[in-house]
Design an enzyme around this catalytic site. Sequence first.
Site, PDB file in Angstrom:
ATOM      1  CG  ASP B 128      -1.858   1.297   0.920  1.00 49.87           C
ATOM      2  OD1 ASP B 128      -2.242   1.334  -0.100  1.00 49.87           O
ATOM      3  OD2 ASP B 128      -3.015   1.240   2.156  1.00 49.87           O
ATOM      4  CG  HIS B 135      -5.150  10.190   2.821  1.00 52.70           C
ATOM      5  ND1 HIS B 135      -5.665  10.611   3.625  1.00 52.70           N
ATOM      6  CD2 HIS B 135      -4.078   9.453   3.228  1.00 52.70           C
ATOM      7  CE1 HIS B 135      -5.943   9.534   4.903  1.00 52.70           C
ATOM      8  NE2 HIS B 135      -4.564   8.526   4.637  1.00 52.70           N
ATOM      9  CD  GLU B 201      -6.863   4.881   4.976  1.00 50.16           C
ATOM     10  OE1 GLU B 201      -5.875   5.190   5.420  1.00 50.16           O
ATOM     11  OE2 GLU B 201      -5.623   3.669   4.266  1.00 50.16           O
ATOM     12  CD  GLU B 203      -5.372   2.708  -0.490  1.00 44.07           C
ATOM     13  OE1 GLU B 203      -4.815   2.275  -1.358  1.00 44.07           O
ATOM     14  OE2 GLU B 203      -5.262   2.880   0.745  1.00 44.07           O
ATOM     15  CG  ASP B 235      -5.918  -0.213   3.415  1.00 45.88           C
ATOM     16  OD1 ASP B 235      -6.237  -1.579   3.953  1.00 45.88           O
ATOM     17  OD2 ASP B 235      -5.342   0.276   4.059  1.00 45.88           O
ATOM     18  NE  ARG B 239      -8.192   6.202   9.911  1.00 51.47           N
ATOM     19  CZ  ARG B 239      -8.069   6.402   8.768  1.00 51.47           C
ATOM     20  NH1 ARG B 239      -6.567   5.505   8.741  1.00 51.47           N
ATOM     21  NH2 ARG B 239      -8.293   6.367   7.176  1.00 51.47           N
ATOM     22  CD  GLN B 242      -3.932   4.404  10.894  1.00 48.64           C
ATOM     23  OE1 GLN B 242      -4.847   4.359  10.305  1.00 48.64           O
ATOM     24  NE2 GLN B 242      -2.982   4.616  10.043  1.00 48.64           N
ATOM     25  CE  LYS B 255      -4.199   1.542   6.891  1.00 48.12           C
ATOM     26  NZ  LYS B 255      -4.625   2.825   6.361  1.00 48.12           N
ATOM     27  CB  THR B 259      -7.314  -5.290   2.166  1.00 47.39           C
ATOM     28  OG1 THR B 259      -6.702  -5.273   2.990  1.00 47.39           O
ATOM     29  CG2 THR B 259      -6.862  -4.218   1.328  1.00 47.39           C
ATOM     30  CD  GLU B 366      -7.561  11.890   3.982  1.00 47.05           C
ATOM     31  OE1 GLU B 366      -8.272  11.105   3.923  1.00 47.05           O
ATOM     32  OE2 GLU B 366      -7.617  12.792   3.365  1.00 47.05           O
TER      33      GLU B 366
END
Lengths: 419, 419
Positions: B128, B135, B201, B203, B235, B239, B242, B255, B259, B366
């Site tokens: 990744d 971002h 996420e 992607e 993904d 949080r 993380q 993570k 996925t 975000e």
Amino acid sequence: MKPFIVPASAKSWIEVDPESHFPIQNLPFGVAVHKNRGEGMVCAIGDYALDLPVLMEAGMISEEEFPWLDTFLGLDKELLTKLRKRIYELLEESHSELRDNAKIRKKAILNRKDLQLTVPIPPTAFIDFYSGIQHASNVGKMFRPDQPPLLPNYRHLPVGYNGRASSVVASGTKIIRPKGQTKGPNDEMPAYGPTKEMDFELEMGFYISEGQDMGKRITCKSAEDHILGLVIVNDWSARDIQRWEYQPLGPFLSKSFATSVSPWLVTLDALEPFRIDGMEQDPEVLPHLRSQGKQHFDIQLEVLLQTAKMKAPQQIAASNTKHLYWSISQQVAHQTSNGTPIEFGDLYASGTISGPEEGTYGSLLEISWRGQKPVSLETGETRTFLEDGDTLTLTAFAQGDGFKIGFGECAGTIMPAQG
Amino acid sequence: MKPFIVPASAKSWIEVDPESHFPIQNLPFGVAVHKNRGEGMVCAIGDYALDLPVLMEAGMISEEEFPWLDTFLGLDKELLTKLRKRIYELLEESHSELRDNAKIRKKAILNRKDLQLTVPIPPTAFIDFYSGIQHASNVGKMFRPDQPPLLPNYRHLPVGYNGRASSVVASGTKIIRPKGQTKGPNDEMPAYGPTKEMDFELEMGFYISEGQDMGKRITCKSAEDHILGLVIVNDWSARDIQRWEYQPLGPFLSKSFATSVSPWLVTLDALEPFRIDGMEQDPEVLPHLRSQGKQHFDIQLEVLLQTAKMKAPQQIAASNTKHLYWSISQQVAHQTSNGTPIEFGDLYASGTISGPEEGTYGSLLEISWRGQKPVSLETGETRTFLEDGDTLTLTAFAQGDGFKIGFGECAGTIMPAQG
């Protein structure tokens, strides 16, 4: 699962030197590449190795009970224990079946020094932990001198990250010095070229046997049922590339160019007599990571360096797996604590295993303390990091009463950068 | 390799809505799981999909020229281009071979809505990147408010890390809320439990076709020869897990629980008309990462959320792959710049693709700005992170003149934590 422990007093009809890594108490498994007939599993005994497909062909290993023995594929932990027990029976001094069959003996007993051994299992995934607390402390002292050496999470969970499985190679594979991007603190721009800080990392690894489906977790108590055995791991590292790339997502190309593993998978059964408690965990860890009983091992580790000028390797460090803060069971319990599925062939490594004082460090970064204390070698040469032509060898064994349970060697020679 | 581009004016004898993601200009490939006969490759056209093994059996796809078409295995980029060209011939309105063969048509043309599609290729490895510059800037602003939002390495190399391949799942797979260790800034001790900050996420990913041996590198110029096609990637990220785990080795369990990837592999040939220059790279990157020509793509991205109470999904963000700072060619060139071997089936993802302003962000971290700005939904509900029962869908397409080159959907519904 009940371990199969070979008595300390047992002897094989094959003579084994007391200093050998491979007495009848060990019986580790590997995969040899034979000219003409491809791969086949072997089991080490003294200076020799048994050719398992040959023994199966001869009817001495049951074709019904075991899958093909070309590779580890299809061998779960229980089957491997059975296989090891059967090999013990064939090798123990009072058993005549193989001992007195000259024809099969000649075909099935190979000289270890003639063997070309591969990675025991080409890993489906490679996960590297950071469980050597002295190493983590040393790195903290070097790179964050004004802060506590360990980050706040260190004693609460086994910090780890995903590595690159495709570049895991067998011991003896030549290691090409990687190129990469680096930038010194006073450089205006980064540059691309061969690493100037080629390092090794002294680690112990293990392979997963029985996988686990997504969404389930494995407890510390049952984790060892999923572990096939241990190998030595050298997680080659390019420190200058690592410093520049690793923020904020961790090491990537500084590690992915190559990781070496030793050829013999040593079973947990063989290591049973060498269980220890491990160091005290303070503060107490959360319940899902708590383990009971002796889930660490007392395995001695050595690092040997031989430059192109040297006639024999010189020991530059000695350490022990007892310096690991987190056990292999805790590592598996942590990895699956979020429901991640794990698979047969996943390779997990410990992180660099350093001891508490000079002479026991598991990387040149620590041995030369960021290049400030070059290592003096017998030839008068010095080293801060590895140079082209240097051969770095890791070795490991547990010392029993009159025998060693050894891992053999995990070696690699540094070749000049390419391309 | 010369791309095969279907003319914008081409039409199929199968009627396709202009809003469909799958006109004859696209022809993406997937793998369907059929009751009774296992997996088989399919190619999307409008509301339908062609069953490729059936067409091979009928002699309409050459058995000599192509490997078995149960999965992508054995299909390099050149063969895939040939296969797509052959399918174009079978579907183009003036070609009668399939059009006028009612018996084969009935067997080979499946309703897309009835298909159960898997991950196009179960990835050998998952890498990744972090190439969405908006971002990366947003994360920097949130977590390092007193420093420049981008770290010093960001504009010099495509920052990336190794993820977990075993937990890559097909669109539609239910996502179990992961448990993990978290610790708030004022908590004395960490705790283990279900994540409270479940995020997605947005992607874009690509698969490697032709691998490359250890020690060699791939240039930006030839990188696309190694890329089989693109997929959407979500993904999923926890949080709170993380934040506590990621120092110093990067994201791991936050993570690795899941996925999701979209089922249709869209070829670079189909995206050829949508090439763009990409944003200016300043400062100029080092020579080994410099590329020429249009190596970025103009692909529109949408994020849709449907809570258990909602009757239909609501768009919560829209972005575009043009916001990626690094191209897929630069990512491959970087990954192999240290000699790392790459393999058929490696999956690379872009990193979260956010645009520059509100409404274009590719994660709830975000969108809700760390939970400070909850998203208001049509039902009167609000969200800072995902709740159990929420379905999050990513979708993507390039807008042509009268047709769309689409990716379909990459969706997942959050299920309560287990165990």
